[in-house]
Design a protein around this motif. Structure first.
Motif, PDB file in Angstrom:
ATOM      1  N   UNK A  94       0.856  -1.182   0.000  1.00  0.00           N
ATOM      2  CA  UNK A  94       0.000   0.000   0.000  1.00  0.00           C
ATOM      3  C   UNK A  94       0.891   1.230   0.000  1.00  0.00           C
ATOM      4  N   UNK A  95       0.713   2.032  -1.029  1.00  0.00           N
ATOM      5  CA  UNK A  95       1.526   3.234  -1.176  1.00  0.00           C
ATOM      6  C   UNK A  95       0.720   4.417  -0.681  1.00  0.00           C
ATOM      7  N   UNK A  96       1.322   5.147   0.268  1.00  0.00           N
ATOM      8  CA  UNK A  96       0.627   6.315   0.820  1.00  0.00           C
ATOM      9  C   UNK A  96       1.593   7.484   0.909  1.00  0.00           C
ATOM     10  N   UNK A  97       1.009   8.661   1.025  1.00  0.00           N
ATOM     11  CA  UNK A  97       1.817   9.842   1.312  1.00  0.00           C
ATOM     12  C   UNK A  97       1.810  10.860   0.196  1.00  0.00           C
ATOM     13  N   UNK A  98       2.761  11.777   0.282  1.00  0.00           N
ATOM     14  CA  UNK A  98       2.885  12.836  -0.704  1.00  0.00           C
ATOM     15  C   UNK A  98       1.901  13.963  -0.461  1.00  0.00           C
ATOM     16  N   UNK A  99       2.045  14.985  -1.283  1.00  0.00           N
ATOM     17  CA  UNK A  99       1.114  16.107  -1.206  1.00  0.00           C
ATOM     18  C   UNK A  99      -0.277  15.621  -1.600  1.00  0.00           C
ATOM     19  N   UNK A 100      -1.280  16.199  -1.010  1.00  0.00           N
ATOM     20  CA  UNK A 100      -2.675  15.841  -1.276  1.00  0.00           C
ATOM     21  C   UNK A 100      -2.942  14.364  -0.996  1.00  0.00           C
ATOM     22  N   UNK A 122       1.350   9.514  -9.906  1.00  0.00           N
ATOM     23  CA  UNK A 122       1.786   8.266 -10.531  1.00  0.00           C
ATOM     24  C   UNK A 122       3.156   7.856 -10.005  1.00  0.00           C
ATOM     25  N   UNK A 123       3.378   6.551  -9.927  1.00  0.00           N
ATOM     26  CA  UNK A 123       4.675   6.037  -9.484  1.00  0.00           C
ATOM     27  C   UNK A 123       5.129   4.940 -10.447  1.00  0.00           C
ATOM     28  N   UNK A 124       6.388   4.989 -10.807  1.00  0.00           N
ATOM     29  CA  UNK A 124       6.961   3.983 -11.715  1.00  0.00           C
ATOM     30  C   UNK A 124       7.705   2.958 -10.876  1.00  0.00           C
ATOM     31  N   UNK A 125       7.061   1.823 -10.625  1.00  0.00           N
ATOM     32  CA  UNK A 125       7.620   0.851  -9.685  1.00  0.00           C
ATOM     33  C   UNK A 125       8.558  -0.124 -10.392  1.00  0.00           C
ATOM     34  N   UNK A 166       2.093   3.140 -12.206  1.00  0.00           N
ATOM     35  CA  UNK A 166       0.826   2.980 -11.488  1.00  0.00           C
ATOM     36  C   UNK A 166       0.296   4.370 -11.145  1.00  0.00           C
ATOM     37  N   UNK A 167      -0.847   4.715 -11.712  1.00  0.00           N
ATOM     38  CA  UNK A 167      -1.395   6.054 -11.492  1.00  0.00           C
ATOM     39  C   UNK A 167      -2.072   6.167 -10.125  1.00  0.00           C
ATOM     40  N   UNK A 168      -2.205   7.425  -9.666  1.00  0.00           N
ATOM     41  CA  UNK A 168      -2.841   7.693  -8.382  1.00  0.00           C
ATOM     42  C   UNK A 168      -4.234   7.075  -8.337  1.00  0.00           C
ATOM     43  N   UNK A 169      -4.547   6.398  -7.247  1.00  0.00           N
ATOM     44  CA  UNK A 169      -5.865   5.796  -7.083  1.00  0.00           C
ATOM     45  C   UNK A 169      -6.002   4.407  -7.680  1.00  0.00           C
ATOM     46  N   UNK A 170      -4.998   3.965  -8.432  1.00  0.00           N
ATOM     47  CA  UNK A 170      -5.098   2.647  -9.068  1.00  0.00           C
ATOM     48  C   UNK A 170      -4.658   1.526  -8.138  1.00  0.00           C
TER      49      UNK A 170
END
Ligand code: C2O
Ligand code: CU
Length: 460
Positions: free
Chosen positions: A328-334, A392-395, A420-424
């Protein structure tokens, strides 16, 4: 035909013209990282002080045949410790170049011998893996090309390394590599875009020629949105690995940081025109690379594009009995992160902001003592990636390629970096065939530095 070192050593067809410098695997001292000044901006501007391998950007092309051994000594002439990661290579763990996991960082003045075999053909790259937000932004990377024994029939090949640089008008890089804004938002996105170190990069082509284009995104954080004009093209490989069927380029495709795409394109533009690899940006199509069509190569087009020969990489046969895990990826602005573990202590988001840390994987920031998952070699791993952030994050997984498990349960192409885009929520799986401790991280390098990394253990 002019015989040169490369045609002599590798026996590449005489018609293959490559503008990049090519070297044989035997030259074991190409990769001396050191400061160098390069004309990145147009000539009327000052030069830029970069850190480079072999004084060029991109760094020297390492080109070998599938199954060859690569021997390279890294001699560090930088003011910082460094290391080299061979991105996408199914490598022996000790050669993977990850300080803190597979080796000690190489201090200034010290050296390290990299020595490994390349089991898979394809388009790869090498880059610094220490303080990489800064070191990759300063230019420490280059292409690593592994040729097929049975290479496809093309008239010419071009390696195109795409990057963006964050430059001031003085030609110098913006010096704040730890910017809070970059770390908490979309990463260090540059303002000056290049192909092979040039803003207006162009090559010659002839009508009805068939070209192989090897695209590498070496930028810290930019997701390139690309397309073709005057070129009819097929994607034949992703992240080095051949597609089972070439996929025709319709409108365009994305190239996230660290990803590669191999294209086979037929030049359809008329003589006297230019064809382009285009970049879509703010509703415009801009020239990323120009192909000047100076002549006709043939009066007719060639046969359909065939698939590249498959690599011996282990594909997944079945997901039965797979070890399942979740990230589970969390964090960042907004984002929604309230608190996370950092260096053994639970910290509030406010405290984390002060520490310039912004992202958590399963509630933990940075590398943990224990791996995300431990499996025996030969097992299959199934991993859900939940992107509960606004970005988005490029894993990227080190040491082996994975396949995406698509909505309908089918398996996607082999890749080493997944956007992987935000919310996906996306699911990947891999057959853990390569023993060792393997990093799994976001390749938006400021994100990696601000928390987004974990690791997996494959027991031999
Ligand atoms: Cu291309 Cu861990 O990196
Ligand atoms: Cu990221």
């Amino acid at each position: 035909m002019l015989l040169n070192r490369r045609t002599l050593l590798t026996g590449v067809a005489a018609s293959v013209v490559n503008p990049a410098v090519s070297w044989a695997a035997q030259d074991a001292s190409l990769l001396t990282p050191r400061p160098a000044s390069v004309q990145l901006l147009p000539v009327e501007y000052p030069k830029s002080d970069l850190w480079l391998f072999g004084d060029t950007t991109p760094g020297p092309e390492i080109r070998v045949r599938q199954g060859d051994r690569v021997v390279q000594q890294l001699t560090n002439q930088l003011p910082q410790a460094t290391s080299i990661h061979w991105h996408g290579i199914r490598i022996a763990n000790a050669m993977d170049g990850v300080p803190g996991l597979t080796q000690e960082p190489v201090a200034p003045g010290e050296s390290f011998d990299y020595d490994f075999v390349v089991p898979d053909a394809g388009t790869y790259w090498y880059h610094s893996h220490n303080q990489s937000t800064e070191q990759v932004a300063r230019g420490l990377y280059g292409p690593l090309i592994v040729e097929e024994t049975d290479a496809p029939d093309v008239d010419a090949e071009h390696v195109l390394v795409l990057d963006d640089w964050l430059l001031e008008a003085s030609g110098q890089l913006f010096g704040d590599f730890g910017s809070r804004h970059e770390r908490s938002h979309a990463g260090r996105v540059g303002n000056y875009i290049t192909t092979n170190g040039m803003n207006a990069y162009g090559v010659d082509a002839k009508r009805h020629q068939r070209l192989r284009l090897r695209l590498i995104n070496a930028s810290n954080a930019r997701i390139f949105e690309l397309g073709l004009q005057g070129l009819d093209g097929w994607i034949v490989a992703l992240d080095g690995m051949p597609l089972q069927e070439p996929e025709r380029v319709q409108r365009g495709f994305l190239l996230a940081p660290a990803q590669r795409v191999d294209l086979v394109v037929d030049v359809t533009a008329e003589v006297g025109n230019e064809a382009y690899l285009v970049r879509f940006e703010d509703g415009q199509s801009l020239a990323q690379t120009a192909f000047t069509v100076s002549d006709t190569h043939a009066t007719v087009r060639r046969n359909p594009v065939a698939a590249l020969p498959p690599n011996p990489t282990t594909q997944i046969v079945s997901l039965d009995g797979a070890t399942k895990t979740r990230l589970i990826m969390e964090g960042g602005a907004m984002g929604r992160l309230r608190s996370a573990m950092f260096e053994g202590e639970q910290k509030s988001f406010r405290q984390l902001v002060k520490l310039n840390q912004f992202w958590a994987f399963n509630g933990e920031i940075g590398l943990t003592e224990d791996p995300l998952v431990t499996v025996d070699a030969g097992e299959t791993v199934e991993l859900d990636i939940v992107n509960d952030t606004s970005f988005p994050h490029g894993m990227h997984l080190h040491g082996q390629h994975f396949q995406e498990v698509l909505q309908d349960g089918s398996l996607g192409p082999l890749r080493d970096t997944l956007l992987v885009f935000g919310g996906e929520t996306r699911k990947i799986a891999f057959s853990a065939s390569n023993p060792g401790d393997w990093l799994f991280h976001c390749h938006m390098l400021s994100h990696q530095d601000a928390g987004m990394k974990t690791w997996m253990r494959v027991r031999g």
